[in-house]
Design an enzyme around this catalytic site. Structure first.
Site, short mmCIF file in Angstrom:
data_model
loop_
_atom_site.label_atom_id
_atom_site.label_comp_id
_atom_site.label_asym_id
_atom_site.label_seq_id
_atom_site.Cartn_x
_atom_site.Cartn_y
_atom_site.Cartn_z
N CYS A 80 65.55 36.80 4.96
CA CYS A 80 66.56 37.14 5.96
C CYS A 80 66.05 38.16 6.98
CB CYS A 80 67.83 37.59 5.26
SG CYS A 80 69.29 37.36 6.27
N ARG A 106 79.09 34.87 11.54
CA ARG A 106 78.08 35.03 10.49
C ARG A 106 78.07 33.76 9.65
NH1 ARG A 106 75.93 39.85 10.11
NH2 ARG A 106 74.84 39.38 8.18
N HIS A 127 69.24 34.48 -0.18
CA HIS A 127 69.32 35.70 -1.00
C HIS A 127 69.76 35.30 -2.40
CE1 HIS A 127 69.35 38.79 2.21
NE2 HIS A 127 70.13 38.01 2.89
#
Ligand code: GLN
Length: 255
Positions: free
Chosen positions: A93, A136, A207
């Site tokens: 990320c 997002r 993640h």
């Protein structure tokens, strides 16, 4: 054999369980009687990049990336050279974005990356520009590995993880995607690509931690990292039934 890992900026860049990736690399090496050591490298630390077989760089918020990018301008060329020389890397990320060419956050200055990956990242318009928070991408991701980049031996077991980013990453002419998204958004929510592979370096938005539920990627990275100094090394298989069950249940959307 000895696997030497540099964990870049863990105090500022380790969100959503990213530290678990380093724990997985160390454990899976040691379970094969390979010694493994981790040096945590912060802004104030010196880095002797040539020493390391693998670099790990986790995710972080825009303000942390801004701080880290200033230090990376000094440490970055040696890291990029070590990776071009065969070191492995996993950049997640925010770390992935700064291993690219540049990251333009929603608000603030453009951050230069170190060009390990031929990618660039743009946030979709600032909060001020839109009078709200930028969109997002948040949620679970399932993606099919790109064997052109990873090699046929990697196999077709999906990559699963959790994404949470506003940056949209676009692949340049020479960039090879890590995977192709089946569920979730990946690099930019438009071209169905996820992540990037350059040599033995992997960039990804996944993640979670990523590696405990993708042991095949962990072993790919360990093997590539060790081959920098130990030619032809092969890892013996581990009893991965639990890891495989987790991967399969996330891939099926039943987790
Ligand atoms: N700040 C970056 C973004 O929002 C990276 C976030 C992260 O590392 N999870 O895109």
């Amino acid at each position: 054999m000895h696997l030497r890992i540099a964990h870049l900026y863990p105090r500022r860049m380790s969100i959503y369980g990213d530290r678990g990736n380093v724990m997985t690399l160390v454990r899976r090496a040691r379970w094969r009687d390979v010694a493994a050591s981790v040096d945590e490298i912060e802004c104030e630390d010196r880095l002797e990049a040539k020493r390391y077989d693998l670099f790990f760089f986790g995710g972080g918020q825009d303000q942390e990336q801004d701080t880290v990018a200033r230090d990376l301008a000094k440490k970055g060329p040696a890291i990029a050279e070590a990776i071009r020389g065969g070191a492995a890397a996993l950049a997640v990320c925010g770390g992935y974005q700064l291993f690219g060419r540049h990251y333009q956050p929603a608000d603030g200055e453009r951050l230069d990356g170190i060009g390990v990956f031929d990618v660039h990242t743009e946030a979709p318009g600032g909060a001020a520009a839109k009078g709200g928070t930028p969109e997002r991408f948040v949620g679970n991701v399932v993606a099919a590995p790109d064997l052109g980049a990873l090699g046929k031996d990697f196999g077709t077991t999906p990559l699963v993880g959790f994404e949470n980013h506003s940056g949209l990453t676009f692949l340049g002419e020479t960039a090879r995607p890590l995977a192709h998204v089946r569920r979730g958004h990946g690099n930019n929510g438009r071209d169905r690509t996820e992540g990037c592979v350059a040599g033995s370096a992997v960039g990804t938005y996944l993640h979670g931690s990523l590696l405990p539920k993708n042991p095949h990627l962990a072993d790919w990275l360990i093997t590539r990292a060790l081959r920098r100094r130990y030619k032809g090394v092969r890892l013996r298989p581990l009893e991965d039934s639990l890891e495989r069950t987790v991967n399969e249940s996330l891939a099926a959307g039943t987790a």
